[in-house]
Design an enzyme around this catalytic site. Structure first.
Site, PDB file in Angstrom:
ATOM      1  N   SER A 124       0.843  -1.201   0.000  1.00 25.57           N
ATOM      2  CA  SER A 124       0.000   0.000   0.000  1.00 25.57           C
ATOM      3  C   SER A 124       0.873   1.243   0.000  1.00 25.57           C
ATOM      4  CB  SER A 124      -0.848  -0.025   1.277  1.00 25.57           C
ATOM      5  OG  SER A 124      -1.433   1.231   1.511  1.00 25.57           O
ATOM      6  N   TYR A 148      -1.485  -0.994  11.049  1.00 22.86           N
ATOM      7  CA  TYR A 148      -1.751  -1.562   9.716  1.00 22.86           C
ATOM      8  C   TYR A 148      -0.570  -1.284   8.786  1.00 22.86           C
ATOM      9  CZ  TYR A 148      -3.414  -1.627   4.877  1.00 22.86           C
ATOM     10  OH  TYR A 148      -3.507  -1.838   3.526  1.00 22.86           O
ATOM     11  N   LYS A 152       2.404  -3.807   6.805  1.00 21.71           N
ATOM     12  CA  LYS A 152       2.814  -3.811   5.384  1.00 21.71           C
ATOM     13  C   LYS A 152       4.321  -3.620   5.269  1.00 21.71           C
ATOM     14  CE  LYS A 152      -1.185  -4.414   3.423  1.00 21.71           C
ATOM     15  NZ  LYS A 152      -1.508  -5.721   2.820  1.00 21.71           N
TER      16      LYS A 152
HETATM   17  P1  NAD Z   1     -10.758  -7.242   1.368  1.00 20.29           P
HETATM   18  O1  NAD Z   1     -10.967  -7.237   2.830  1.00 20.29           O
HETATM   19  O2  NAD Z   1     -11.946  -7.013   0.495  1.00 20.29           O
HETATM   20  O3  NAD Z   1     -10.054  -8.585   0.904  1.00 20.29           O
HETATM   21  C1  NAD Z   1      -9.167  -9.300   1.729  1.00 20.29           C
HETATM   22  C2  NAD Z   1      -9.623 -10.760   1.743  1.00 20.29           C
HETATM   23  O4  NAD Z   1      -8.716 -11.503   2.553  1.00 20.29           O
HETATM   24  C3  NAD Z   1     -11.020 -10.921   2.323  1.00 20.29           C
HETATM   25  O5  NAD Z   1     -11.801 -11.702   1.438  1.00 20.29           O
HETATM   26  C4  NAD Z   1     -10.782 -11.659   3.660  1.00 20.29           C
HETATM   27  O6  NAD Z   1     -11.855 -12.520   3.979  1.00 20.29           O
HETATM   28  C5  NAD Z   1      -9.481 -12.386   3.368  1.00 20.29           C
HETATM   29  N1  NAD Z   1      -8.645 -12.663   4.550  1.00 20.29           N
HETATM   30  C6  NAD Z   1      -8.288 -11.805   5.546  1.00 20.29           C
HETATM   31  N2  NAD Z   1      -7.508 -12.431   6.437  1.00 20.29           N
HETATM   32  C7  NAD Z   1      -7.373 -13.723   6.007  1.00 20.29           C
HETATM   33  C8  NAD Z   1      -6.689 -14.853   6.502  1.00 20.29           C
HETATM   34  N3  NAD Z   1      -6.014 -14.808   7.656  1.00 20.29           N
HETATM   35  N4  NAD Z   1      -6.742 -16.003   5.800  1.00 20.29           N
HETATM   36  C9  NAD Z   1      -7.441 -16.071   4.632  1.00 20.29           C
HETATM   37  N5  NAD Z   1      -8.126 -15.034   4.124  1.00 20.29           N
HETATM   38  C10 NAD Z   1      -8.082 -13.865   4.808  1.00 20.29           C
HETATM   39  O7  NAD Z   1      -9.612  -6.151   1.059  1.00 20.29           O
HETATM   40  P2  NAD Z   1      -9.105  -5.612  -0.338  1.00 20.29           P
HETATM   41  O8  NAD Z   1      -9.493  -4.174  -0.424  1.00 20.29           O
HETATM   42  O9  NAD Z   1      -9.473  -6.534  -1.435  1.00 20.29           O
HETATM   43  O10 NAD Z   1      -7.547  -5.641  -0.060  1.00 20.29           O
HETATM   44  C11 NAD Z   1      -6.732  -6.713  -0.491  1.00 20.29           C
HETATM   45  C12 NAD Z   1      -5.301  -6.431  -0.067  1.00 20.29           C
HETATM   46  O11 NAD Z   1      -4.875  -5.193  -0.627  1.00 20.29           O
HETATM   47  C13 NAD Z   1      -5.113  -6.308   1.451  1.00 20.29           C
HETATM   48  O12 NAD Z   1      -3.892  -6.922   1.799  1.00 20.29           O
HETATM   49  C14 NAD Z   1      -5.037  -4.805   1.668  1.00 20.29           C
HETATM   50  O13 NAD Z   1      -4.263  -4.467   2.798  1.00 20.29           O
HETATM   51  C15 NAD Z   1      -4.355  -4.351   0.377  1.00 20.29           C
HETATM   52  N6  NAD Z   1      -4.651  -2.943   0.054  1.00 20.29           N
HETATM   53  C16 NAD Z   1      -5.955  -2.555  -0.131  1.00 20.29           C
HETATM   54  C17 NAD Z   1      -6.241  -1.217  -0.420  1.00 20.29           C
HETATM   55  C18 NAD Z   1      -7.682  -0.765  -0.609  1.00 20.29           C
HETATM   56  O14 NAD Z   1      -7.926   0.451  -0.625  1.00 20.29           O
HETATM   57  N7  NAD Z   1      -8.652  -1.632  -0.777  1.00 20.29           N
HETATM   58  C19 NAD Z   1      -5.204  -0.285  -0.530  1.00 20.29           C
HETATM   59  C20 NAD Z   1      -3.893  -0.732  -0.351  1.00 20.29           C
HETATM   60  C21 NAD Z   1      -3.628  -2.072  -0.073  1.00 20.29           C
HETATM   61  C1  UD1 Z   2      -6.878   4.974   3.812  1.00 14.38           C
HETATM   62  C2  UD1 Z   2      -5.862   4.551   4.837  1.00 14.38           C
HETATM   63  C3  UD1 Z   2      -4.720   3.827   4.135  1.00 14.38           C
HETATM   64  C4  UD1 Z   2      -5.264   2.650   3.333  1.00 14.38           C
HETATM   65  C5  UD1 Z   2      -6.324   3.173   2.360  1.00 14.38           C
HETATM   66  C6  UD1 Z   2      -6.987   2.061   1.612  1.00 14.38           C
HETATM   67  C7  UD1 Z   2      -6.049   6.165   6.679  1.00 14.38           C
HETATM   68  C8  UD1 Z   2      -5.372   7.300   7.397  1.00 14.38           C
HETATM   69  N1  UD1 Z   2      -5.383   5.702   5.585  1.00 14.38           N
HETATM   70  O1  UD1 Z   2      -6.248   5.874   2.909  1.00 14.38           O
HETATM   71  O2  UD1 Z   2      -3.781   3.363   5.076  1.00 14.38           O
HETATM   72  O3  UD1 Z   2      -4.211   2.020   2.604  1.00 14.38           O
HETATM   73  O4  UD1 Z   2      -7.344   3.866   3.100  1.00 14.38           O
HETATM   74  O5  UD1 Z   2      -7.731   1.238   2.453  1.00 14.38           O
HETATM   75  O6  UD1 Z   2      -7.089   5.682   7.070  1.00 14.38           O
HETATM   76  N2  UD1 Z   2     -12.577  11.198   3.455  1.00 14.38           N
HETATM   77  C9  UD1 Z   2     -13.579  12.075   3.844  1.00 14.38           C
HETATM   78  N3  UD1 Z   2     -14.708  11.533   4.396  1.00 14.38           N
HETATM   79  C10 UD1 Z   2     -14.895  10.191   4.560  1.00 14.38           C
HETATM   80  C11 UD1 Z   2     -13.861   9.311   4.135  1.00 14.38           C
HETATM   81  C12 UD1 Z   2     -12.710   9.856   3.609  1.00 14.38           C
HETATM   82  O7  UD1 Z   2     -13.446  13.289   3.710  1.00 14.38           O
HETATM   83  O8  UD1 Z   2     -15.939   9.777   5.082  1.00 14.38           O
HETATM   84  C13 UD1 Z   2     -11.356  11.765   2.832  1.00 14.38           C
HETATM   85  C14 UD1 Z   2     -10.075  11.488   3.610  1.00 14.38           C
HETATM   86  O9  UD1 Z   2      -9.837  12.467   4.572  1.00 14.38           O
HETATM   87  C15 UD1 Z   2      -9.049  11.478   2.451  1.00 14.38           C
HETATM   88  C16 UD1 Z   2      -9.828  10.941   1.254  1.00 14.38           C
HETATM   89  O10 UD1 Z   2     -11.218  11.146   1.575  1.00 14.38           O
HETATM   90  O11 UD1 Z   2      -8.652  12.810   2.163  1.00 14.38           O
HETATM   91  C17 UD1 Z   2      -9.600   9.465   1.001  1.00 14.38           C
HETATM   92  O12 UD1 Z   2      -9.829   8.753   2.221  1.00 14.38           O
HETATM   93  P1  UD1 Z   2      -9.822   7.142   2.275  1.00 14.38           P
HETATM   94  O13 UD1 Z   2     -10.696   6.593   1.198  1.00 14.38           O
HETATM   95  O14 UD1 Z   2     -10.120   6.753   3.684  1.00 14.38           O
HETATM   96  O15 UD1 Z   2      -8.335   6.762   1.867  1.00 14.38           O
HETATM   97  P2  UD1 Z   2      -6.932   7.229   2.527  1.00 14.38           P
HETATM   98  O16 UD1 Z   2      -7.116   8.017   3.758  1.00 14.38           O
HETATM   99  O17 UD1 Z   2      -6.116   7.828   1.437  1.00 14.38           O
END
Ligand code: NAD
Ligand code: UD1
Length: 338
Positions: A124, A148, A152
């Site tokens: 991330s 968190y 990572k």
């Molecule tokens: P998500 O929660 O939708 O998907 C994660 C999946 O992993 C889920 O289906 C959950 O049931 C499964 N899981 C969790 N722990 C587990 C375990 N111990 N064993 C087996 N399965 C398990 O999340 P996502 O948004 O699809 O994210 C996927 C990955 O990407 C995560 O590692 C997350 O940290 C990373 N990531 C996501 C974002 C985002 O904004 N969505 C941003 C940066 C990084």
């Molecule tokens: C967040 C996490 C980041 C994670 C990412 C994806 C924090 C501080 N960071 O990033 O670690 O990898 O999500 O899961 O939580 N916002 C509003 N109102 C809301 C929600 C968000 O104004 O109800 C704003 C936030 O202040 C930010 C932007 O929208 O400026 C995006 O927020 P968000 O979607 O939560 O992502 P990040 O904060 O970038």
């Protein structure tokens, strides 16, 4: 290639599953369904026309991993499984270290023992901490401001040590910026449990009348309109980035590669609200609220390395992100009334 997707039933994993099948790969998903539901697999079958096996299991369970590697001739792993809520990680740090760090270590041990040494890891942009310059390239210093983010970073460090210990490993660390949007079919998308923490699902639920109004966290940041700026990337572009990364590490001599997956373009919270309203013809009531703890003013990627080395570039814009999120919200509403 036969690919194991840990966390394959989740938001990003399910979109990558669809992209891999349409690129001709054979996949198996492994998920404990702690943040997803098995019904996703039926919708993936409707999208791809192919049944995709789901093994219900936990990455901390070595026996379950050994069984899945024994039952399937896995050649590569894409590792999505993890917990990802920042606030929750502050309240429950041990749960995050156990699930994310111990889970990844158990997965690496299982992979090593059965000689599967090709891995793509979901990292991330959170590993860049508070940016010291923009756009953020992969050489930007890393740091973490919450448990968190620290999981990572710890996993990235673990992967660097593993890659350095044995030149047969081919590891790609993908640092996602802000994934949003849903599949064009409207069948899969992001459906967080409870009140969403992230911006786009919150906007969708306000537009649908499921939540009253959006709190915009901070209106006094040093950005053009005072609200936070982020690099939102369509989940389908992100999915294509995984296919490209997998192809690249199959060819490279480098044991470890790191790529940003972002667009290079920053949008503010109010840009997102206005685009969502315009594209979908809806209203998103909002009010400016205090800043959220731990938030930063601006964060966007330099995606140049991925473009140069993977031949990958995000192509979908804000309109497609907003339209697909809204189609998915409709599908959820329909599913709930059926
Ligand atoms: P998500 O929660 O939708 O998907 C994660 C999946 O992993 C889920 O289906 C959950 O049931 C499964 N899981 C969790 N722990 C587990 C375990 N111990 N064993 C087996 N399965 C398990 O999340 P996502 O948004 O699809 O994210 C996927 C990955 O990407 C995560 O590692 C997350 O940290 C990373 N990531 C996501 C974002 C985002 O904004 N969505 C941003 C940066 C990084
Ligand atoms: C967040 C996490 C980041 C994670 C990412 C994806 C924090 C501080 N960071 O990033 O670690 O990898 O999500 O899961 O939580 N916002 C509003 N109102 C809301 C929600 C968000 O104004 O109800 C704003 C936030 O202040 C930010 C932007 O929208 O400026 C995006 O927020 P968000 O979607 O939560 O992502 P990040 O904060 O970038």
């Amino acid at each position: 290639m036969k690919i194991l997707l840990t966390g394959g039933a989740g938001y990003i994993g399910s979109h990558v599953a669809a992209a891999l099948v349409s690129s001709g790969h054979d996949i198996v998903c492994f998920d404990n369904l702690s943040n997803s539901e098995a019904g996703v697999m039926d919708r993936l079958e409707a999208i791809t026309g192919t049944p995709i096996p789901l093994v219900k299991g936990d990455i901390r369970d070595r026996d379950a991993l050994d069984k899945v590697f024994g039952d399937h001739a896995v050649e590569a792993v894409i590792h999505f499984a993890g917990l990802k809520a920042v606030g929750e990680s502050v309240a429950q740090p041990m749960r995050y270290y156990d699930n994310n760090v111990r889970g990844t270590l158990t997965l690496l041990e299982a992979m090593s023992d059965c000689d599967v040494k090709t891995l793509v890891f979901s990292s991330s942009a959170t590993v860049y901490g508070s940016p010291s310059y923009l756009p953020i390239d992969e050489e930007h210093p890393t740091s973490a401001t919450n448990p968190y983010g620290r999981t990572k970073l710890m996993i990235e460090e673990m992967l660097a040590d593993v890659a350095a210990s044995d030149p047969e490993w081919r590891i790609a660390t993908l640092r996602y910026f802000n994934p949003v949007g849903a599949h064009d079919s409207g069948l899969i998308g992001e459906n967080p449990n409870g009140v969403p923490n992230n911006l786009m699902p919150y906007i969708s639920r306000v537009a649908a009348g499921r939540l009253n109004e959006l709190s915009v966290f901070g209106g006094d940041y040093p950005t053009p309109d005072g609200t936070g700026v982020r690099d939102y990337i369509h989940v389908l572009d992100l999915a294509d980035g995984h296919v490209a990364a997998l192809d690249a590490i199959a060819k490279t001599e480098r044991p470890l590669s790191t790529w940003n997956l972002g667009t290079g373009q920053g949008y503010s919270v109010l840009d997102m609200v206005k685009a969502f309203e315009r594209v979908n013809g809806v209203r998103v009531p909002y009010r400016i609220a205090p800043r959220r703890d731990g938030d930063i003013a601006s964060c966007f990627a330099s995606p140049e390395r991925a473009e140069r080395e993977l031949g990958w570039k995000a192509s979908r814009g804000l309109d497609a992100m907003c339209a697909s999120s809204w189609s998915f919200e409709h599908m959820l509403a329909k599913r709930n009334t059926d």
